[in-house]
Design an enzyme around this catalytic site. Sequence first.
Site, PDB file in Angstrom:
ATOM      1  N   HIS A   1      -5.362 -16.446  69.443  1.00  0.00           N
ATOM      2  CA  HIS A   1      -5.650 -15.125  67.688  1.00  0.00           C
ATOM      3  C   HIS A   1      -5.940 -13.345  67.713  1.00  0.00           C
ATOM      4  CE1 HIS A   1      -6.851 -14.160  63.905  1.00  0.00           C
ATOM      5  NE2 HIS A   1      -5.763 -14.677  64.127  1.00  0.00           N
TER       6      HIS A   1
ATOM      7  N   GLU B   1      -4.319 -23.018  63.008  1.00  0.00           N
ATOM      8  CA  GLU B   1      -2.950 -24.123  62.350  1.00  0.00           C
ATOM      9  C   GLU B   1      -3.348 -25.546  63.324  1.00  0.00           C
ATOM     10  OE1 GLU B   1      -1.459 -22.655  60.512  1.00  0.00           O
ATOM     11  OE2 GLU B   1      -0.300 -21.787  61.268  1.00  0.00           O
TER      12      GLU B   1
HETATM   13  N1  ACO Z   1      -0.696 -20.229  74.914  1.00  0.00           N
HETATM   14  C1  ACO Z   1      -0.574 -19.784  75.747  1.00  0.00           C
HETATM   15  N2  ACO Z   1      -0.715 -18.633  76.106  1.00  0.00           N
HETATM   16  C2  ACO Z   1      -1.441 -17.951  75.314  1.00  0.00           C
HETATM   17  C3  ACO Z   1      -1.230 -18.263  74.017  1.00  0.00           C
HETATM   18  C4  ACO Z   1      -1.889 -19.750  73.270  1.00  0.00           C
HETATM   19  N3  ACO Z   1      -1.580 -20.295  72.237  1.00  0.00           N
HETATM   20  N4  ACO Z   1      -1.914 -17.430  72.955  1.00  0.00           N
HETATM   21  C5  ACO Z   1      -1.756 -15.986  73.817  1.00  0.00           C
HETATM   22  N5  ACO Z   1      -1.450 -17.039  75.385  1.00  0.00           N
HETATM   23  C6  ACO Z   1      -1.267 -15.449  75.918  1.00  0.00           C
HETATM   24  C7  ACO Z   1       0.196 -15.143  76.075  1.00  0.00           C
HETATM   25  O1  ACO Z   1       1.106 -15.927  77.338  1.00  0.00           O
HETATM   26  C8  ACO Z   1       0.194 -13.826  76.707  1.00  0.00           C
HETATM   27  O2  ACO Z   1       0.267 -13.676  77.936  1.00  0.00           O
HETATM   28  P1  ACO Z   1       0.612 -12.251  79.154  1.00  0.00           P
HETATM   29  O3  ACO Z   1       1.260 -11.060  78.280  1.00  0.00           O
HETATM   30  O4  ACO Z   1       0.500 -13.155  80.201  1.00  0.00           O
HETATM   31  O5  ACO Z   1       2.870 -13.737  78.118  1.00  0.00           O
HETATM   32  C9  ACO Z   1      -1.573 -13.291  75.941  1.00  0.00           C
HETATM   33  O6  ACO Z   1      -1.668 -14.771  76.173  1.00  0.00           O
HETATM   34  C10 ACO Z   1      -1.658 -13.081  74.903  1.00  0.00           C
HETATM   35  O7  ACO Z   1      -2.408 -12.441  73.927  1.00  0.00           O
HETATM   36  P2  ACO Z   1      -3.117 -11.720  73.257  1.00  0.00           P
HETATM   37  O8  ACO Z   1      -3.041 -10.493  73.392  1.00  0.00           O
HETATM   38  O9  ACO Z   1      -4.317 -12.376  72.348  1.00  0.00           O
HETATM   39  O10 ACO Z   1      -2.395 -12.925  71.845  1.00  0.00           O
HETATM   40  P3  ACO Z   1      -1.921 -12.155  70.937  1.00  0.00           P
HETATM   41  O11 ACO Z   1      -2.347 -11.414  69.962  1.00  0.00           O
HETATM   42  O12 ACO Z   1      -0.680 -11.704  71.266  1.00  0.00           O
HETATM   43  O13 ACO Z   1      -1.009 -13.461  70.022  1.00  0.00           O
HETATM   44  C11 ACO Z   1      -1.048 -15.666  68.980  1.00  0.00           C
HETATM   45  C12 ACO Z   1      -1.819 -13.932  69.230  1.00  0.00           C
HETATM   46  C13 ACO Z   1       0.582 -14.934  68.357  1.00  0.00           C
HETATM   47  C14 ACO Z   1      -1.992 -15.294  67.881  1.00  0.00           C
HETATM   48  C15 ACO Z   1      -0.859 -16.297  70.302  1.00  0.00           C
HETATM   49  O14 ACO Z   1      -2.018 -16.335  70.403  1.00  0.00           O
HETATM   50  C16 ACO Z   1      -0.316 -17.506  70.150  1.00  0.00           C
HETATM   51  O15 ACO Z   1       1.068 -17.522  70.417  1.00  0.00           O
HETATM   52  N6  ACO Z   1      -0.288 -18.176  69.758  1.00  0.00           N
HETATM   53  C17 ACO Z   1       0.620 -19.331  69.463  1.00  0.00           C
HETATM   54  C18 ACO Z   1       1.029 -19.719  68.087  1.00  0.00           C
HETATM   55  C19 ACO Z   1      -0.151 -19.936  66.770  1.00  0.00           C
HETATM   56  O16 ACO Z   1      -0.414 -20.780  67.153  1.00  0.00           O
HETATM   57  N7  ACO Z   1      -0.198 -19.193  66.073  1.00  0.00           N
HETATM   58  C20 ACO Z   1      -1.223 -19.607  64.937  1.00  0.00           C
HETATM   59  C21 ACO Z   1      -2.175 -18.525  64.443  1.00  0.00           C
HETATM   60  S1  ACO Z   1      -3.658 -18.602  63.091  1.00  0.00           S
HETATM   61  C22 ACO Z   1      -2.233 -17.513  61.794  1.00  0.00           C
HETATM   62  O17 ACO Z   1      -1.349 -16.671  62.149  1.00  0.00           O
HETATM   63  C23 ACO Z   1      -2.200 -18.049  60.650  1.00  0.00           C
END
Ligand code: ACO
Length: 368
Positions: free
Chosen positions: A252, A311
């Site tokens: 998140h 989610e």
């Molecule tokens: N699985 C694996 N790696 C992850 C995940 C995940 N669920 N979430 C973040 N990361 C990694 C990314 O690969 C990225 O690494 P990298 O830069 O080396 O590629 C890094 O962590 C990004 O981390 P953050 O900066 O904390 O994430 P950001 O704030 O950009 O994204 C998000 C948040 C979009 C929710 C992300 O965690 C994600 O894609 N989760 C999966 C999708 C999901 O569950 N979405 C629902 C969110 S809740 C909602 O909106 C109602």
Amino acid sequence: MAQDECGCSGLDDVIAAETRLSSVDGQRGELIIAGARLDDLAGRVPFEAVVARLFAGLFDDAPSPEAVRASLGAARVAVFEALAPAAPALASLPPMEGLRALVARLPDGDDLDTAFALLAAPAVLTPALIRLRQGQAPLAPDAASSHATDMLRLTTGDAPSAEAAAALDAYLVTVCDHGLNASTFAARVVASTWAGLGSSAIAGLSALKGPLHGGAPGPVIDMLDGIGAPECAAAWIEAALDRGDRLMGFGHRIYKVRDPRADALKAAVRRLAAAQSGASGRLALAEAVEHAALDVLRRRKPDRALDVNVEFYTALLLEALGFPPDAFTAVFATGRVAGWIAHAREHRLTGRLIRPQSRYVGPRVAAA
Ligand code: ACO
């Protein structure tokens, strides 16, 4: 633009609005909606009463919880009569896309009647689209029912159990507002141009659809089905991360600890599983996947604070309630539309045109 060139491509930590509607504390894992902690609302205060709290001070009239229940019931009937005839032509689309197309046919006003029509629309049209996709005729709403009870009956055709209605009500409350998330920001940007509430709701629906936001719970079911048994979880997750996939339902932008909505929904799933035979096996699988995922993520991404988000248990709850996975995001919209409307009105009353700047990094044109 690369994030480090600008440091702002995701607008991290930028305060873009002042709001009285909700507060998200990502360090403490605390969510406050309309002045109350989530734990004191979900499963305790009906969705209609939370809508009354969100709408207070935003329209000429401040509807009581009873008035919200009556107006919302009447709006469900009116929306069904106006839009159900157009639904069959959209039934080949995923429900979220059919819903967006139908909501675009509603009036784009700024008043409380428009707000109730938009609030009613997902609860009536999502079930209609689900049933049409299953070869069944849409059912007419019952104005006297609660929003959650009516949405479940409109979906399955049967009067829901008290436990199922309570679980959907707790879900709608849990997701109804959440600070300046992507879809709410989109709704506020549109409201800032003085477009109507319908336009804000369509912007919200469009932003919610993406898998990084409200589109995640359907793929959570794919993950659980792909894993199949608790002992397969760790290997499946390792392989997904080896491929560079993100685990849906984890991570998140704001929460650096566990998303409090995950626990509110897990509690709702537990209550529902206790009332439904056969549901506890799925919950046991989900808990095993959650533990394995947290273990693997902590080992493989030690510099990231990745925990379970709303989610993950949304998927479990909506599946147990009988919604098909391709409709999960539209059910999410049924709750979140309350927040979009409230934020759009709040911005209209207190905000200015939202118009940030971009830094130009394209080719320079030689001076004339
Ligand atoms: N699985 C694996 N790696 C992850 C995940 C995940 N669920 N979430 C973040 N990361 C990694 C990314 O690969 C990225 O690494 P990298 O830069 O080396 O590629 C890094 O962590 C990004 O981390 P953050 O900066 O904390 O994430 P950001 O704030 O950009 O994204 C998000 C948040 C979009 C929710 C992300 O965690 C994600 O894609 N989760 C999966 C999708 C999901 O569950 N979405 C629902 C969110 S809740 C909602 O909106 C109602």
